[in-house]
Write an enzyme that holds these catalytic residues in place. Structure first.
Site, PDB file in Angstrom:
ATOM      1  N   ASP A   1       0.836  -1.209   0.000  1.00  0.00           N
ATOM      2  CA  ASP A   1       0.000   0.000   0.000  1.00  0.00           C
ATOM      3  C   ASP A   1       0.867   1.254   0.000  1.00  0.00           C
ATOM      4  OD1 ASP A   1      -2.317   1.744   0.581  1.00  0.00           O
ATOM      5  OD2 ASP A   1      -3.323  -0.127   1.045  1.00  0.00           O
TER       6      ASP A   1
ATOM      7  N   HIS B   1      -4.162   6.293   2.601  1.00  0.00           N
ATOM      8  CA  HIS B   1      -4.767   5.050   2.117  1.00  0.00           C
ATOM      9  C   HIS B   1      -4.250   3.819   2.875  1.00  0.00           C
ATOM     10  CE1 HIS B   1      -5.462   1.798  -0.866  1.00  0.00           C
ATOM     11  NE2 HIS B   1      -6.435   2.544  -1.334  1.00  0.00           N
TER      12      HIS B   1
ATOM     13  N   SER C   1     -10.906  -0.686  -2.485  1.00  0.00           N
ATOM     14  CA  SER C   1      -9.745  -0.608  -1.586  1.00  0.00           C
ATOM     15  C   SER C   1     -10.135  -0.854  -0.135  1.00  0.00           C
ATOM     16  CB  SER C   1      -9.144   0.803  -1.623  1.00  0.00           C
ATOM     17  OG  SER C   1      -8.184   0.915  -2.621  1.00  0.00           O
TER      18      SER C   1
END
Ligand SMILES: *[C@@H]1O[C@H](CO)[C@@H](O)[C@H](O)[C@H]1NC(C)=O
Ligand SMILES: *[C@@H]1O[C@H](CO)[C@@H](O)[C@H](O)[C@H]1NC(C)=O
Ligand SMILES: *[C@@H]1O[C@H](CO)[C@@H](O)[C@H](O)[C@H]1NC(C)=O
Ligand SMILES: *[C@@H]1O[C@H](CO)[C@@H](O)[C@H](O)[C@H]1NC(C)=O
Ligand SMILES: *[C@@H]1O[C@H](CO)[C@@H](O)[C@H](O)[C@H]1NC(C)=O
Ligand SMILES: *[C@@H]1O[C@H](CO)[C@@H](O)[C@H](O)[C@H]1NC(C)=O
Length: 744
Positions: A140, A204, A529
């Site tokens: 990630d 994220h 996601s």
């Protein structure tokens, strides 16, 4: 963003990224290529020398080869990356020891109420001692370990099996007993600036990590929204972050380096919220990485993509991958808007701002147009450079579509924006300024009002949390059918991916814009996601009780116990596969559809991969030869927990298919399972035999499913299901026959 993939976070027209990507400053034409060589040899001591000599042969110059070599993989599989010219890449691909050579590409940057919603309350039965020995690996954007979700108070030292490291870097405070590993890969950074650090400057990676394995944190919210206890699915587990995504996106060579490390480091499950177009399996780094992880007993969970609701958009479809689409939970955000003429409407957004005045002046992009602007663009859609600041300042601006309108209107000192679009009516996005999306029809009414008066006014209120019927598949979630292995249904399942609250990095803002003043500890985001780490954590949860199960068995348990969606989208199984995950039910699936290495190999033979290629991929110890292996039988050639037939010729109306399956009993009691079939008119589904008896655990039974039917007229899809049940378990498989509507 015409690059090949992305972090599967879903943002509203994130249009400013990547503008600078095009210009590589390589003086020659060399580009990074991944040279994938399959399984590690038994003796790895001379691996790097072997790579160098292959490269020198291809380039024809030893010193140049050294200069152009970028990286050697070699902890979990064999291969390297080098800057090559096309003919050199071609030369390398002819080598006997090479599986594939393909250019590096950039995969672009594609609560917890959600766990309660999935039937896993905070008090759910857990095996904490075992859970704390599990490691969730994520590929990630890095991690922000200072988050309360990663506080390691009460966690013992890292599990013994852990072999990873903790990289140092700018603004990274280091690992602890919760975040036990952090690595970063940016093998060929090129001319752009980057900080060599595993810290998350995007948010994220922090969000996905805490969704999977964050500890419980009370009173978490985004500016008061979604307030509650934020926690991961396996809160006692440890986190290992492999940062492979940077400001420009996620390079495939970096992703592969992340897999190479994660598998060797000893993680138990891998979560990859990144995607791109599907390729042939051995030119697709996520398929390659997931294949090697599967061999080591590690399940890889991947996001299905955010290109929905269009068909043929599902990504990460290799059968050894757990492909996860996005479902909703029962919470939605609505934003009320009121107008000067008394008109009211409900918009979609996650608006954290409360109005300071009763009403603000309202205009439209068209009204605010710079009449003399010759710049390419359209004021009606509030394009860059088309409006006059003096007409925008202090006003709320109505825009058709409104690509990045919040950023531009803020820049021109506007105070809000209303955007009209019928895309994604179910997704509340965050914006830099007070903003909301309305439907095209409502937009026309607003436009009329603006044109009808010189004193148009409006106010956008702070959003309100509302309950809604759930779950449904979110509009953006990528849909099947898939395009690589036509008769394997994808996505496999769906998990919550709409408005998920999870930990965030304080090195960025709510929207990621520098102008945004909202730096938050928890943020609400949407995308497949967000779904992917839910599924990864569910898999880890099952592993705590069923440590010996293979990745395929865990996947099967989650698929056959998933909840079929009550709120149907037009594309049903092509949107949600087997349904929404139900982790606690998956602890006792009754039967599992297991798949071992040999079955995957037979499947690859059936798919047309030749012996040489397969030999390299699976390793030298066992020489596979497709013509001597047991034949992958039936329509799909794999013991998959769902059944699917794609008819690629639109003119074909009659069809037949046979699915051969073997189930393994995973309960200790004697049991008798009976088959129950649901099928629509025009579809006959025969199960042979209809009854199976099991006397002991791990006993296997085989059966076949014969499907015959005929499409009427323009019908595209016939959905059926098979459910095996004893008195305690229901083992459900969707059966989907799909006919391509036109020649592809
Ligand atoms: C670290 O964080 C600070 C504050 O956010 C930022 O200004 C700086 O650019 C970051 N990087 C380094 C190398 O300090
Ligand atoms: C309007 O557009 C013209 C032509 O592009 C430009 O020269 C001018 O500066 C613009 N006016 C304002 C006030 O921005
Ligand atoms: C500007 O956008 C609007 C709304 O999409 C469209 O109707 C109009 O045709 C566009 N104008 C031009 C000149 O492209
Ligand atoms: C409102 O006026 C603008 C021009 O200022 C025009 O482009 C638009 O079509 C009008 N909208 C309606 C609904 O009449
Ligand atoms: C397998 O495929 C590769 C690449 O397409 C080819 O070079 C090789 O000759 C094939 N091997 C066999 C045994 O068919
Ligand atoms: C695979 O087996 C077949 C049949 O035994 C044999 O003819 C063929 O040469 C073998 N291929 C390889 C690559 O070993």
């Amino acid at each position: 963003m015409k690059v090949s993939g992305n972090l599967l976070l879903f943002t509203f027209f994130n249009l400013f990224l990547l503008a600078t990507l095009v210009n590589g400053s390589n003086d020659d034409e060399r580009k990074p290529y991944i040279v994938y060589m399959g399984e590690l040899p038994e003796d790895t001591t001379s691996l790097v020398d072997e790579h160098d000599s292959l490269l020198s042969e291809a380039i024809g110059d030893v010193s140049k080869a050294k200069e152009h070599k970028i990286h050697s993989y070699g902890r979990s599989f064999n291969g390297f990356v080098a800057r090559l010219l096309p003919h050199e890449a071609n030369r390398l691909s002819q080598k006997e020891s090479v599986v594939s050579v393909f250019p590096n590409t950039i995969l672009k940057l594609h609560t917890t109420r959600s766990w309660d919603f999935l039937g896993m309350p905070e008090t759910v039965k857990r095996n904490r001692a075992v859970e704390s020995n599990l490691i969730v690996g994520l590929l990630d954007t890095g991690i922000w370990p200072e988050s309360a979700s990663f506080n390691d108070q009460g966690y013992g030292p890292a599990p013994h099996k852990w072999r990873g490291k903790c990289a140092k870097g700018a603004n990274f405070t280091g690992c602890n007993n919760k975040v036990i590993g952090a690595a970063y890969y940016n093998l060929d950074p090129g001319p752009w600036e980057w900080e060599p650090t595993p810290v998350d400057t995007d948010g994220h990676g922090t969000h996905t990590s805490s969704t999977a394995a964050g500890r419980a944190v009370k009173g978490a919210s985004l500016c008061g929204f979604a307030e509650g206890t934020a926690r991961g699915g396996v809160p006692s587990a440890r986190v290992a972050m492999y940062k492979v995504c940077w400001a420009i996106g996620c390079s495939t060579m970096d992703l592969l380096a992340g897999f190479d490390a994660a598998i060797a480091d000893g993680v138990d499950v891998i979560s990859v919220s990144i995607g791109g177009p599907s390729f042939n399996y051995f030119e697709d780094v996520i398929a390659i990485g997931a294949f090697h992880s599967m061999k080591m007993g590690i399940l890889t969970s991947c996001a299905a993509g955010n290109q929905g609701p269009a068909s043929y958009t599902v990504e990460n479809t290799a059968p050894w991958i757990f492909t996860v689409g996005a479902s909703s939970i029962d919470r939605q955000f609505h934003t009320a808007i009121k107008f000067g003429n008394g008109m009211k409407t409900t918009g979609m957004s996650l608006n954290t701002f409360s109005p300071k005045k009763q009403m603000y002046p309202l205009t439209s992009g068209a009204q605010a147009a710079n009449a003399t602007a010759r710049i390419y663009g359209n004021a009606s859609t509030c394009d860059w450079g088309t409006m006059l600041e003096k007409k925008v300042k202090g006003k709320i601006v109505y825009c058709i579509e409104g690509n990045g309108a919040d950023y531009m209107i803020n820049d021109m000192h506007g105070v809000g924006t209303i955007m009209s679009t019928d895309l994604y009516p179910d997704v509340p996005f965050s914006f830099l300024i007070p903003a909301a999306l309305v439907s095209v029809k409502e937009g026309e009414e607003i436009d009329k009002y603006i044109n009808s008066t010189k004193t148009a006014k409006a106010v956008i209120y702070r959003s309100k949390t509302v309950k809604m019927a759930a779950p449904f598949v979110v509009s953006f979630s990528s849909r099947g059918p898939q395009t690589i292995s036509l008769n394997i249904l994808k996505p496999d399942i769906v998990a919550p991916g709409l408005s998920i609250l999870a930990a965030f990095s304080q090195m960025t803002t709510v929207t990621g814009y520098d102008d945004d003043k909202r730096i938050v500890k928890y943020n609400i985001q949407s995308g497949t996601s967000m779904s992917c780490p839910h599924a990864a954590a569910a898999a880890a949860y099952i592993k705590t009780f069923r440590p010996k199960w293979s990745p395929a068995a865990i996947k099967s348990a989650l698929m056959t116990t998933a909840t079929p969606m009550k709120i149907k989208t037009v594309d049903v199984e092509l949107a949600y596969g087997s349904g929404q995950i139900n982790p606690t039910r998956a602890l006792h699936p009754g039967l599992v559809y297991d798949i071992n290495m040999d079955s995957y190999i037979s499947f690859l033979c059936k798919e047309g991969y030749n012996s040489t290629l397969i030999g390299l991929v699976t390793g030298s110890k066992k020489k596979y030869n497709c013509s001597t292996l047991p034949h992958a039988m039936g329509t799909d050639g794999l013991n998959y927990p769902s059944m699917h037939l794609q008819l690629t010729k639109p003119e074909s109306t009659s069809f037949s298919a046979v699915f051969y399956r073997t189930v393994t009993n995973v309960e200790s009691r004697r049991s008798v399972y009976k088959a129950k079939v649901k099928s629509p008119e025009g579809l006959s589904v025969t199960v042979i035999p209809m009854t199976m008896a099991f006397e002991k655990p791990y006993q296997q039974r085989s059966f076949k499913v014969v499907v015959k039917g005929k499409f009427i007229k323009n019908a595209k899809r016939l959905s059926a299901s098979l459910e095996w049940s004893d008195s305690k378990h229901r083992v459900r498989s969707p059966i989907l026959i799909y006919r391509t509507p036109h020649s592809r």
